[in-house]
Design a protein around this motif. Structure first.
Motif, PDB file in Angstrom:
ATOM      1  N   LEU A   2       0.834  -1.193   0.000  1.00 33.65           N
ATOM      2  CA  LEU A   2       0.000   0.000   0.000  1.00 33.65           C
ATOM      3  C   LEU A   2       0.868   1.242   0.000  1.00 33.65           C
ATOM      4  O   LEU A   2       1.918   1.282   0.635  1.00 33.65           O
ATOM      5  N   LEU A  23      -7.987   1.871  -1.590  1.00 31.07           N
ATOM      6  CA  LEU A  23      -7.488   0.667  -2.242  1.00 31.07           C
ATOM      7  C   LEU A  23      -7.885   0.629  -3.711  1.00 31.07           C
ATOM      8  O   LEU A  23      -7.085   0.245  -4.576  1.00 31.07           O
ATOM      9  N   ASP A  26      -5.613   2.894  -5.606  1.00 36.73           N
ATOM     10  CA  ASP A  26      -4.267   2.325  -5.734  1.00 36.73           C
ATOM     11  C   ASP A  26      -4.237   1.212  -6.777  1.00 36.73           C
ATOM     12  O   ASP A  26      -3.236   1.038  -7.483  1.00 36.73           O
ATOM     13  N   LEU A  32      -0.924  -0.575  -6.540  1.00 39.06           N
ATOM     14  CA  LEU A  32      -1.076  -2.009  -6.252  1.00 39.06           C
ATOM     15  C   LEU A  32      -1.220  -2.715  -7.597  1.00 39.06           C
ATOM     16  O   LEU A  32      -2.152  -2.452  -8.345  1.00 39.06           O
ATOM     17  N   ILE A  38      -2.194  -8.499  -0.964  1.00 45.99           N
ATOM     18  CA  ILE A  38      -2.726  -7.438  -0.110  1.00 45.99           C
ATOM     19  C   ILE A  38      -2.882  -8.028   1.287  1.00 45.99           C
ATOM     20  O   ILE A  38      -3.621  -8.995   1.479  1.00 45.99           O
ATOM     21  N   ILE A  43      -2.388  -3.155   6.030  1.00 50.28           N
ATOM     22  CA  ILE A  43      -3.208  -2.001   5.655  1.00 50.28           C
ATOM     23  C   ILE A  43      -3.829  -1.369   6.897  1.00 50.28           C
ATOM     24  O   ILE A  43      -3.817  -0.149   7.064  1.00 50.28           O
ATOM     25  N   LEU A  58     -12.155  -5.060   1.379  1.00 51.98           N
ATOM     26  CA  LEU A  58     -11.639  -6.109   0.496  1.00 51.98           C
ATOM     27  C   LEU A  58     -12.770  -6.966  -0.061  1.00 51.98           C
ATOM     28  O   LEU A  58     -12.728  -7.376  -1.224  1.00 51.98           O
TER      29      LEU A  58
END
Length: 224
Positions: A2, A23, A26, A32, A38, A43, A58
């Protein structure tokens, strides 16, 4: 990993929503990368939040196909999936061409000046070879057209749909001469809006949105 250079306090309105947005951005911008692990705990620690909102974010990313969660193994950034890019392009084209037609009828002098200023800034970013800023201003330009047509809610509804398309668009913006082409296409759209020519504006937007299709067939041979 991250991007921890942005360890700002997560806004209080919804921790999970903000972690998701971070996220997602990214992933779209390539911070990412496809197949990159991940780590939930990493994070959470970097953002100074509990693991629960990270897990929720997620799961939402997984539902969109942006991450792949493997029980007992971990979570990976998903590869760019061509079928989702094609679907997103079609949906975006249908909606955005119609929005352009409406913007032709509704644009004020201030709207047109704002769009012109965005393009000037985008051109300056291209000269500096700041591709991330070129991409960001592409989004700003398109959103401003939705605002002109009083369709901001429509723009927001498209955000998740566009994510797969945006991943590939950010890759292509780095290809030689692509920033200049983007700006030229934007100026054609603005010219149509300024002339109040719905047909010309729709044609320019259609051509602009279909350029991504030219690279899809060959994308599988390029590194992601």
């Amino acid at each position: 990993m991250l991007d921890t250079t942005r360890q700002t306090n997560v806004r209080p309105r919804s921790t999970a929503a903000n972690v998701y947005e971070m996220l997602r951005n990214d992933i779209v911008l390539g911070t990412l990368k496809p197949q990159q692990p991940i780590r939930e705990a990493e994070i959470a620690a970097s953002l100074n939040v509990s693991r629960t909102p990270v897990r929720e974010a997620l799961l939402r990313l997984a539902s969109l196909g942006l991450v792949d969660i493997f029980p007992q193994s971990g979570t990976l950034v998903a590869p760019i999936r061509i079928e989702k890019v094609r679907a997103a392009q079609l949906i975006r084209e249908v909606v955005e061409v119609e929005v352009c037609r409406r913007a032709c009828r509704m644009a004020s002098h201030e709207d047109l000046e704002a769009l012109s200023s965005i393009l000037d800034e985008q051109e300056f970013a291209a000269i500096r070879k700041d591709m991330r800023r070129v991409y960001e201003l592409d989004e700003v330009f398109h959103r401003r057209i939705f605002e002109t047509a009083d369709c901001v809610a429509v723009y927001e509804e498209l955000e998740d749909v566009k994510t797969h398309l945006n991943r590939l668009r950010f890759v292509t913006v780095n290809w030689p001469n692509r920033p200049n082409s983007i700006i030229a296409e934007h100026r054609d759209i603005l010219a149509g809006l300024t002339a109040r020519d719905e047909q010309a504006t729709a044609a320019a937007m259609t051509m602009h949105l279909r350029t991504i299709l030219q690279v899809l067939d060959n994308f599988g041979t390029r590194p992601q």
